[in-house]
Each structure stands twice: as structure tokens, then as C-alpha cells.
Design a protein around this motif. Structure first.
Motif, PDB file in Angstrom:
ATOM      1  N   TYR A  27       0.840  -1.203   0.000  1.00 18.79           N
ATOM      2  CA  TYR A  27       0.000   0.000   0.000  1.00 18.79           C
ATOM      3  C   TYR A  27       0.877   1.256   0.000  1.00 18.79           C
ATOM      4  N   PRO A  28       1.611   1.516  -1.075  1.00 19.27           N
ATOM      5  CA  PRO A  28       2.568   2.629  -1.060  1.00 19.27           C
ATOM      6  C   PRO A  28       1.941   4.008  -0.890  1.00 19.27           C
ATOM      7  N   ARG A  29       0.808   4.258  -1.543  1.00 23.34           N
ATOM      8  CA  ARG A  29       0.176   5.587  -1.423  1.00 23.34           C
ATOM      9  C   ARG A  29      -0.344   5.838  -0.014  1.00 23.34           C
ATOM     10  N   GLU A  30      -0.958   4.826   0.575  1.00 19.62           N
ATOM     11  CA  GLU A  30      -1.508   4.981   1.913  1.00 19.62           C
ATOM     12  C   GLU A  30      -0.404   5.230   2.937  1.00 19.62           C
ATOM     13  N   VAL A  31       0.662   4.448   2.842  1.00 23.90           N
ATOM     14  CA  VAL A  31       1.775   4.607   3.777  1.00 23.90           C
ATOM     15  C   VAL A  31       2.449   5.965   3.573  1.00 23.90           C
ATOM     16  N   ALA A  32       2.599   6.383   2.324  1.00 24.02           N
ATOM     17  CA  ALA A  32       3.190   7.698   2.043  1.00 24.02           C
ATOM     18  C   ALA A  32       2.328   8.821   2.606  1.00 24.02           C
ATOM     19  N   SER A  33       1.014   8.662   2.509  1.00 19.14           N
ATOM     20  CA  SER A  33       0.095   9.658   3.062  1.00 19.14           C
ATOM     21  C   SER A  33       0.253   9.764   4.572  1.00 19.14           C
ATOM     22  N   TRP A  34       0.321   8.624   5.224  1.00 17.85           N
ATOM     23  CA  TRP A  34       0.529   8.613   6.673  1.00 17.85           C
ATOM     24  C   TRP A  34       1.848   9.275   7.027  1.00 17.85           C
ATOM     25  N   GLU A  35       2.882   8.907   6.276  1.00 20.24           N
ATOM     26  CA  GLU A  35       4.216   9.441   6.563  1.00 20.24           C
ATOM     27  C   GLU A  35       4.235  10.964   6.430  1.00 20.24           C
ATOM     28  N   GLU A  36       3.572  11.470   5.413  1.00 20.72           N
ATOM     29  CA  GLU A  36       3.517  12.912   5.177  1.00 20.72           C
ATOM     30  C   GLU A  36       2.800  13.647   6.309  1.00 20.72           C
ATOM     31  N   ASP A  37       1.733  13.047   6.819  1.00 25.96           N
ATOM     32  CA  ASP A  37       0.918  13.694   7.858  1.00 25.96           C
ATOM     33  C   ASP A  37       1.199  13.201   9.271  1.00 25.96           C
ATOM     34  N   LEU A  38       2.227  12.390   9.445  1.00 20.99           N
ATOM     35  CA  LEU A  38       2.478  11.779  10.752  1.00 20.99           C
ATOM     36  C   LEU A  38       2.630  12.783  11.895  1.00 20.99           C
ATOM     37  N   PRO A  39       3.348  13.896  11.720  1.00 19.53           N
ATOM     38  CA  PRO A  39       3.440  14.847  12.836  1.00 19.53           C
ATOM     39  C   PRO A  39       2.065  15.352  13.292  1.00 19.53           C
ATOM     40  N   VAL A  40       1.186  15.600  12.353  1.00 14.40           N
ATOM     41  CA  VAL A  40      -0.161  16.060  12.702  1.00 14.40           C
ATOM     42  C   VAL A  40      -0.967  14.933  13.339  1.00 14.40           C
ATOM     43  N   LEU A  41      -0.859  13.734  12.775  1.00 13.04           N
ATOM     44  CA  LEU A  41      -1.607  12.587  13.290  1.00 13.04           C
ATOM     45  C   LEU A  41      -1.200  12.224  14.715  1.00 13.04           C
ATOM     46  N   LEU A  42       0.020  12.544  15.076  1.00 15.13           N
ATOM     47  CA  LEU A  42       0.516  12.193  16.412  1.00 15.13           C
ATOM     48  C   LEU A  42       0.533  13.372  17.383  1.00 15.13           C
ATOM     49  N   THR A  43      -0.091  14.470  17.022  1.00 12.32           N
ATOM     50  CA  THR A  43      -0.141  15.647  17.894  1.00 12.32           C
ATOM     51  C   THR A  43      -0.712  15.313  19.263  1.00 12.32           C
ATOM     52  N   PHE A  44      -1.695  14.434  19.307  1.00 14.00           N
ATOM     53  CA  PHE A  44      -2.341  14.101  20.575  1.00 14.00           C
ATOM     54  C   PHE A  44      -1.353  13.544  21.595  1.00 14.00           C
ATOM     55  N   LEU A  45      -0.219  12.999  21.141  1.00 14.30           N
ATOM     56  CA  LEU A  45       0.759  12.437  22.068  1.00 14.30           C
ATOM     57  C   LEU A  45       1.513  13.501  22.857  1.00 14.30           C
ATOM     58  N   SER A  46       1.411  14.759  22.461  1.00 16.14           N
ATOM     59  CA  SER A  46       2.051  15.831  23.216  1.00 16.14           C
ATOM     60  C   SER A  46       1.179  16.293  24.388  1.00 16.14           C
ATOM     61  N   TYR A  47       0.007  15.711  24.516  1.00 19.09           N
ATOM     62  CA  TYR A  47      -0.905  16.013  25.620  1.00 19.09           C
ATOM     63  C   TYR A  47      -0.803  14.920  26.679  1.00 19.09           C
ATOM     64  N   PRO A  48      -1.338  15.164  27.875  1.00 22.53           N
ATOM     65  CA  PRO A  48      -1.275  14.149  28.926  1.00 22.53           C
ATOM     66  C   PRO A  48      -1.891  12.819  28.471  1.00 22.53           C
ATOM     67  N   SER A  49      -1.261  11.726  28.862  1.00 15.87           N
ATOM     68  CA  SER A  49      -1.695  10.393  28.412  1.00 15.87           C
ATOM     69  C   SER A  49      -3.121  10.053  28.862  1.00 15.87           C
ATOM     70  N   ALA A  50      -3.590  10.678  29.921  1.00 20.21           N
ATOM     71  CA  ALA A  50      -4.943  10.380  30.421  1.00 20.21           C
ATOM     72  C   ALA A  50      -6.026  10.762  29.415  1.00 20.21           C
ATOM     73  N   ILE A  51      -5.717  11.668  28.499  1.00 20.86           N
ATOM     74  CA  ILE A  51      -6.741  12.123  27.546  1.00 20.86           C
ATOM     75  C   ILE A  51      -6.452  11.732  26.101  1.00 20.86           C
ATOM     76  N   HIS A  52      -5.424  10.933  25.867  1.00 19.99           N
ATOM     77  CA  HIS A  52      -5.085  10.533  24.498  1.00 19.99           C
ATOM     78  C   HIS A  52      -6.279   9.941  23.755  1.00 19.99           C
ATOM     79  N   SER A  53      -6.943   8.969  24.362  1.00 15.51           N
ATOM     80  CA  SER A  53      -8.031   8.286  23.644  1.00 15.51           C
ATOM     81  C   SER A  53      -9.197   9.214  23.343  1.00 15.51           C
ATOM     82  N   VAL A  54      -9.431  10.195  24.190  1.00 14.17           N
ATOM     83  CA  VAL A  54     -10.523  11.139  23.952  1.00 14.17           C
ATOM     84  C   VAL A  54     -10.180  12.057  22.778  1.00 14.17           C
ATOM     85  N   ILE A  55      -8.909  12.388  22.633  1.00  7.48           N
ATOM     86  CA  ILE A  55      -8.487  13.294  21.568  1.00  7.48           C
ATOM     87  C   ILE A  55      -8.481  12.607  20.210  1.00  7.48           C
ATOM     88  N   TYR A  56      -7.939  11.390  20.126  1.00  7.48           N
ATOM     89  CA  TYR A  56      -7.781  10.787  18.802  1.00  7.48           C
ATOM     90  C   TYR A  56      -8.980   9.998  18.312  1.00  7.48           C
TER      91      TYR A  56
END
Length: 124
Positions: A27-56
Motif C-alpha cells: 500500500y505505497p500511497r496509503e503509507v506515504a500519506s501517513w508518513e507525510e501527515d504523521l506529525p499532525v496525526l501524532l499531535t495528541f501524544l504531546s498532551y497528557p496520556s490520560a486524555i489521548h483516547s478522547v483526543i484521537y
């Protein structure tokens, strides 16, 4: 799931590399899309772990869409686009009133960390 359940961004990036090695050829296009947007997709990890699931999670969005469909489905036709917009607006207002009194899981324990994060970002 392994990526989103990681406790830190570094761990998530490591898990993404494993994911990438496994699926990039199939799945090259899908993986490339994830890779391109990974910093945004993982933004929730910069918040306290207690609220990760609520954010994502998308549960709130899915629930909102379900409620809108539930209101619109019984109506065979609407007189105008304005009528549809009004139904959507009123449905969301009703959900907002109901949900504004709820306490989301984890926010009580994350309150201090969120306040500190806000102060760092906005200097207040």
C-alpha cells in the motif's frame, strides 16, 4: 492500533517504521500519506496520556453524524437547503447542550498539565 496506543511520540515513530516496513510495498500511497501527515496525526501524544483516547477517537464525530441522519431520515423531502441546514444546526445545538454537562474521561487528572501547556503556549 499499536501506533496510536504508544505512550510517546518516539515510541509511535518506532511503531510507524515497523508498520511502514511491513505495508509500504503493498500500500505505497496509503503509507506515504501517513508518513507525510504523521506529525499532525501524532499531535495528541504531546498532551497528557490520560486524555489521548478522547483526543484521537472519532466516536464523537460518528455519533454526531448518526444523530443528524436519524433526524433527516424520516423526512422524505425538505423544502430547501435552508431547511436541511436548520435541522442540522438544531440537532448539533441539542447535542451540544447535552454533552456540555458531561465530564470527559481523564480530563480531571490532566487538568494541571493542560493548564501548564496553555500557559507555555500563550504566556497567560
Amino acid at each position: 492500533k499499536v501506533i496510536y496506543r504508544s505512550s510517546t511520540q518516539e515510541a509511535a515513530l518506532t511503531q510507524f517504521q515497523v508498520f511502514q516496513e511491513k505495508w509500504a510495498k503493498k500500500y505505497p500511497r496509503e503509507v506515504a500519506s501517513w508518513e507525510e501527515d504523521l506529525p499532525v496525526l501524532l499531535t495528541f501524544l504531546s498532551y497528557p496520556s490520560a486524555i489521548h483516547s478522547v483526543i484521537y477517537t472519532t466516536n464523537w464525530i460518528e455519533r454526531t453524524n448518526k444523530e443528524i441522519r436519524k433526524r433527516l431520515r424520516p423526512m422524505n423531502s425538505l423544502s430547501s437547503l435552508k431547511a436541511a441546514e436548520k435541522i442540522v444546526y438544531l440537532t448539533i445545538q441539542g447535542l451540544q447542550e447535552r454533552w456540555s454537562t458531561r465530564k470527559l474521561k481523564g480530563f480531571a487528572t490532566a487538568h494541571t498539565a493542560l493548564q501548564d501547556k496553555f500557559k507555555q503556549k500563550y504566556g497567560v
